[in-house]
Design an enzyme around this catalytic site. Structure first.
Site, PDB file in Angstrom:
ATOM      1  CG  HIS A   8      -1.852  -0.983   1.342  1.00 15.36           C
ATOM      2  ND1 HIS A   8      -1.870  -2.143   1.433  1.00 15.36           N
ATOM      3  CD2 HIS A   8      -3.225  -0.640   1.281  1.00 15.36           C
ATOM      4  CE1 HIS A   8      -3.108  -2.932   1.434  1.00 15.36           C
ATOM      5  NE2 HIS A   8      -3.812  -2.031   1.309  1.00 15.36           N
ATOM      6  CG  ASN A  56       4.523  -4.438   2.759  1.00 19.91           C
ATOM      7  OD1 ASN A  56       4.397  -3.140   3.005  1.00 19.91           O
ATOM      8  ND2 ASN A  56       3.933  -5.135   2.350  1.00 19.91           N
TER       9      ASN A  56
END
Length: 336
Positions: free
Chosen positions: A180, A212
């Site tokens: 994201h 991430n």
């Protein structure tokens, strides 16, 4: 309703023209808006390279950043009635868009408005150019019934032409996470708000373990901590594709692509935070992190990078409507 539209649109060859139109036709209005959002822009980076000082801290990830560039500056005066999504699939109150983007658009290429964030999508690389958010402590607190597991999962952005979309199949067995850029946990106030962050036009390939799910996650948590302690935080996040010196001594930009749609894997990501405190004072913090596994023991401060360096590398002007002298601090320093 009569609409007045005046915008400078870049076209191939670096030329521009002034478009002045008065129309009450909704279809014409939509087409003009799409022209602005999808118009190509050009940026050139000169050969002089800024060797990031952080390399001495972690020599295994060596980065080169440009110190001079010609960038696309978008300050497009658009009637407020145009500040809606080009597709009826996305609904966003005009006032919220104005709140998120009040300090300037970094660019106007394929812009998509969501309830609590704005995306400029890179149709060639199938990842965002940039994503803008504006969060307060209310955004970071779980609303009733909000659960990540109840979101609909990652899905294609149907407002993007099929030629230019990324798909879940592109990421399958690629070895990369669907990362994201507008973090899901930044939008916990409602299930709808969190669910919107799972659209693939808000996603880019990120190394999973050590990035991430590691230090990038730490940066996102730090951002939410700032939102809880202050009035609000404005966030701009995006990918970078930075050159590295090869064995022949020359600089090359090399990056992997994944899936049938050749989704680009950025070499680095940037995140720029503008923190507004309860007194209405501003502070800027700007970071560049390599898309690679790293120890979470590395302090986030080690990744702070001059805002001008990020702008030149990305070909974007960030928060251009806030004069630099208005900031109390930029990366801990008083602006000159």
């Amino acid at each position: 309703m009569l609409v007045r539209l005046a915008a400078v649109v870049s076209v191939s060859g670096g030329l521009g023209f002034l478009l002045g139109v008065e129309t009450s036709n909704t279809d014409v209005k939509s087409r003009l808006w799409n022209l602005i959002c999808r118009g190509p822009h050009n940026s050139s980076v000169e050969s002089e390279i800024y060797d990031n000082a952080q390399k001495s801290f972690t020599p295994s990830w060596y980065q080169f950043l440009p110190v001079s560039a010609s960038v696309f500056a978008a300050s497009v005066p658009v009637d407020k009635s145009l500040q809606v999504a080009p597709s009826s699939a996305i609904e966003s109150p005009t006032y919220r868009v104005g709140e998120i983007m009040q300090y300037g658009y970094p660019g106007m290429d394929t812009v998509r408005f969501h309830g609590d964030f704005v995306v400029s999508y890179d149709r060639r690389n199938r990842v965002p150019h940039w994503v803008f958010e504006h969060i307060k402590k209310e955004n970071c607190a779980y609303g009733e019934g909000v659960d990540r597991n109840k979101c609909g999962g990652f899905r294609e952005d149907e407002t993007i032409h099929p030629y230019f979309r990324s798909t879940n199949a592109d990421y399958k067995q690629s070895g990369y996470d669907r990362g994201h850029l507008a973090a899901a946990s930044n939008h916990r106030q409602s299930l709808k708000a969190m669910n919107e962050t799972f659209v693939l036009s808000n996603i880019a390939p990120q190394v999973g373990a050590g990035f991430n799910r590691g230090i990038w996650n730490s940066l996102e948590k730090y951002t939410r901590a700032l939102a809880r302690k202050n009035r609000c935080v404005y966030i701009c996040t995006g990918p970078l594709y930075l050159p590295r010196k090869d064995i022949d001594g020359k600089l090359y930009v090399k990056y992997e692509v994944i899936g049938a749609n050749h989704v680009a894997v950025p070499t680095h990501f940037f995140k720029v935070l503008v923190v507004e405190n309860e007194k209405g004072e501003y502070e800027m913090k700007s970071f560049v992190l390599p898309n690679a596994p790293m120890s979470e023991e590395i302090p986030l401060k080690a990744f702070q990078t001059p805002i001008e360096t990020i702008e030149r590398a990305a070909g974007l002007l960030l928060f251009e409507k806030i004069p630099r002298k208005r900031f109390r601090r930029i990366n801990g320093d008083v602006p000159k």
